[in-house]
Scaffold this motif. Structure first.
Motif, PDB file in Angstrom:
ATOM      1  N   HIS A 111     -36.386 -12.803  33.326  1.00 17.57           N
ATOM      2  CA  HIS A 111     -36.140 -12.663  31.884  1.00 17.57           C
ATOM      3  C   HIS A 111     -34.697 -13.061  31.542  1.00 17.57           C
ATOM      4  O   HIS A 111     -34.442 -13.614  30.464  1.00 17.57           O
ATOM      5  CB  HIS A 111     -36.399 -11.223  31.445  1.00 17.57           C
ATOM      6  N   SER A 112     -33.778 -12.777  32.440  1.00 17.70           N
ATOM      7  CA  SER A 112     -32.379 -13.147  32.199  1.00 17.70           C
ATOM      8  C   SER A 112     -32.207 -14.657  32.197  1.00 17.70           C
ATOM      9  O   SER A 112     -31.441 -15.204  31.385  1.00 17.70           O
ATOM     10  CB  SER A 112     -31.480 -12.509  33.262  1.00 17.70           C
ATOM     11  N   CYS A 146     -31.184  -3.420  26.987  1.00 19.27           N
ATOM     12  CA  CYS A 146     -31.138  -4.844  27.334  1.00 19.27           C
ATOM     13  C   CYS A 146     -29.963  -5.083  28.284  1.00 19.27           C
ATOM     14  O   CYS A 146     -28.970  -4.360  28.258  1.00 19.27           O
ATOM     15  CB  CYS A 146     -30.932  -5.707  26.091  1.00 19.27           C
ATOM     16  N   CYS A 167     -34.450 -16.798  31.266  1.00 17.11           N
ATOM     17  CA  CYS A 167     -34.995 -17.240  29.971  1.00 17.11           C
ATOM     18  C   CYS A 167     -33.977 -17.011  28.854  1.00 17.11           C
ATOM     19  O   CYS A 167     -33.785 -17.866  27.977  1.00 17.11           O
ATOM     20  CB  CYS A 167     -36.288 -16.487  29.659  1.00 17.11           C
ATOM     21  N   TRP A 168     -33.323 -15.850  28.893  1.00 20.85           N
ATOM     22  CA  TRP A 168     -32.339 -15.535  27.850  1.00 20.85           C
ATOM     23  C   TRP A 168     -31.141 -16.481  27.916  1.00 20.85           C
ATOM     24  O   TRP A 168     -30.676 -16.989  26.890  1.00 20.85           O
ATOM     25  CB  TRP A 168     -31.870 -14.095  27.990  1.00 20.85           C
ATOM     26  N   SER A 211     -32.075 -19.741  26.474  1.00 20.16           N
ATOM     27  CA  SER A 211     -32.248 -19.669  25.020  1.00 20.16           C
ATOM     28  C   SER A 211     -30.903 -19.636  24.302  1.00 20.16           C
ATOM     29  O   SER A 211     -30.732 -20.268  23.259  1.00 20.16           O
ATOM     30  CB  SER A 211     -33.087 -18.446  24.638  1.00 20.16           C
ATOM     31  N   VAL A 212     -29.931 -18.914  24.868  1.00 17.31           N
ATOM     32  CA  VAL A 212     -28.593 -18.879  24.270  1.00 17.31           C
ATOM     33  C   VAL A 212     -27.949 -20.257  24.344  1.00 17.31           C
ATOM     34  O   VAL A 212     -27.354 -20.737  23.367  1.00 17.31           O
ATOM     35  CB  VAL A 212     -27.712 -17.825  24.978  1.00 17.31           C
ATOM     36  N   TYR A 228     -27.027  -7.594  29.009  1.00 18.77           N
ATOM     37  CA  TYR A 228     -26.249  -8.680  28.415  1.00 18.77           C
ATOM     38  C   TYR A 228     -25.243  -9.226  29.417  1.00 18.77           C
ATOM     39  O   TYR A 228     -24.585  -8.469  30.139  1.00 18.77           O
ATOM     40  CB  TYR A 228     -25.477  -8.180  27.188  1.00 18.77           C
ATOM     41  N   PRO A 286     -29.775 -15.176  20.276  1.00 21.61           N
ATOM     42  CA  PRO A 286     -31.053 -14.686  20.795  1.00 21.61           C
ATOM     43  C   PRO A 286     -30.831 -13.433  21.641  1.00 21.61           C
ATOM     44  O   PRO A 286     -29.823 -13.317  22.346  1.00 21.61           O
ATOM     45  CB  PRO A 286     -31.553 -15.856  21.652  1.00 21.61           C
ATOM     46  N   GLU A 287     -31.760 -12.500  21.558  1.00 26.11           N
ATOM     47  CA  GLU A 287     -31.627 -11.243  22.279  1.00 26.11           C
ATOM     48  C   GLU A 287     -32.334 -11.317  23.635  1.00 26.11           C
ATOM     49  O   GLU A 287     -33.377 -11.958  23.766  1.00 26.11           O
ATOM     50  CB  GLU A 287     -32.234 -10.099  21.469  1.00 26.11           C
ATOM     51  N   PRO A 288     -31.793 -10.649  24.659  1.00 22.74           N
ATOM     52  CA  PRO A 288     -32.465 -10.608  25.969  1.00 22.74           C
ATOM     53  C   PRO A 288     -33.689  -9.702  25.936  1.00 22.74           C
ATOM     54  O   PRO A 288     -33.985  -9.073  24.922  1.00 22.74           O
ATOM     55  CB  PRO A 288     -31.377 -10.051  26.902  1.00 22.74           C
TER      56      PRO A 288
END
Length: 239
Positions: free
Chosen positions: A96-97, A48, A99-100, A103-104, A50, A71-73
């Motif tokens: 995707h990053s 992942c 989105c992560w 979410s965080v 981070y 939340p995880e990436p």
């Protein structure tokens, strides 16, 4: 892994956390892209990307605890590396990053009220997404290859090739969208947006721009610099 930084609670604290994590990821997918590419070996286990609250990044397996602290990436970003073009692969990771990161931010903002959440998203939405930066829809280097000078002052300085570099804001005042265009320029150090009221300086080597305060350069010092090298480029040249 992606630990909570001092338990951000307020809108400002959460936005600062978001901006720092975002800055780390942008660095991984742009300036440090060769290192990032090398770390994403498809032969390794699920990896992942981070971004951390201190503006750094790392590639690692996901957290072992369930449920994770944050939340995880996206998982397994390394597996698709050799099956796609490099640009498409980086663009996919950028999406995707984004989105992560959202979410965080909303995980941390779960206790905010309606107006606070709206204000938090407004602050986030004022920044270009990682995807926009990586695909150059809102590029970090949305500027001329100048060496130094405040964007708000119309300075002209000379680069290594002897050509005068004009203030981007004054280059063509006939375009109303000029301010919006340069407002998307990001500081290579803190990841913050361009502000016409602040002094900025551009690196002649990597072409990134920085808040003068972030690299400890004042307008007076800039006037005496023929070719500015940012801290990262200076460090690389010494190695």
């Amino acid at each position: 892994m992606a630990s909570v930084s001092s338990s951000p609670r307020t809108v400002e604290e959460i936005f600062k956390d978001y901006s720092a994590r975002r800055g780390g990821i942008i660095r991984a997918l742009t300036y440090d892209v060769d290192e990032f590419y090398g770390l994403c070996d498809p032969e390794k286990e699920n990896l992942c990307l981070y971004g951390h609250p201190n503006e750094t990044w790392e590639v690692n397996p996901p957290a072992e605890e369930v449920p994770p602290e944050l939340p995880e990436p996206a998982l397994g970003i390394n597996f698709a590396r050799d099956g796609m073009t490099r640009r498409d692969w980086l663009s996919l990771i950028a999406v995707h990053s984004d989105c992560w990161l959202l979410s965080v931010a909303f995980y941390l903002g779960a206790r905010l009220n309606r107006n606070e959440r709206k204000r938090m998203f407004s602050l986030i939405n004022d920044l270009p997404t990682v995807f926009e930066v990586v695909t150059e829809r809102k590029p970090v280097k949305d500027k001329p290859t100048a060496d130094s000078g405040s964007r708000s002052r119309g300075n002209k300085k000379r680069s290594g090739d002897g050509q005068a570099k004009s203030n981007p804001k004054l280059a063509d005042e006939s375009y109303e969208e000029e301010d919006d265009e340069h407002s998307e320029t990001l500081c290579g150090s803190c990841g913050g947006n361009y502000d016409a009221d602040e002094f900025w300086i551009g690196c002649d080597i990597c072409e990134r721009w920085f808040h003068g305060k972030c690299v400890k350069i004042t307008p007076a010092k800039a006037e005496n610099i023929k070719q500015y090298k940012c801290p990262s480029c200076t460090k690389r040249n010494r190695q």
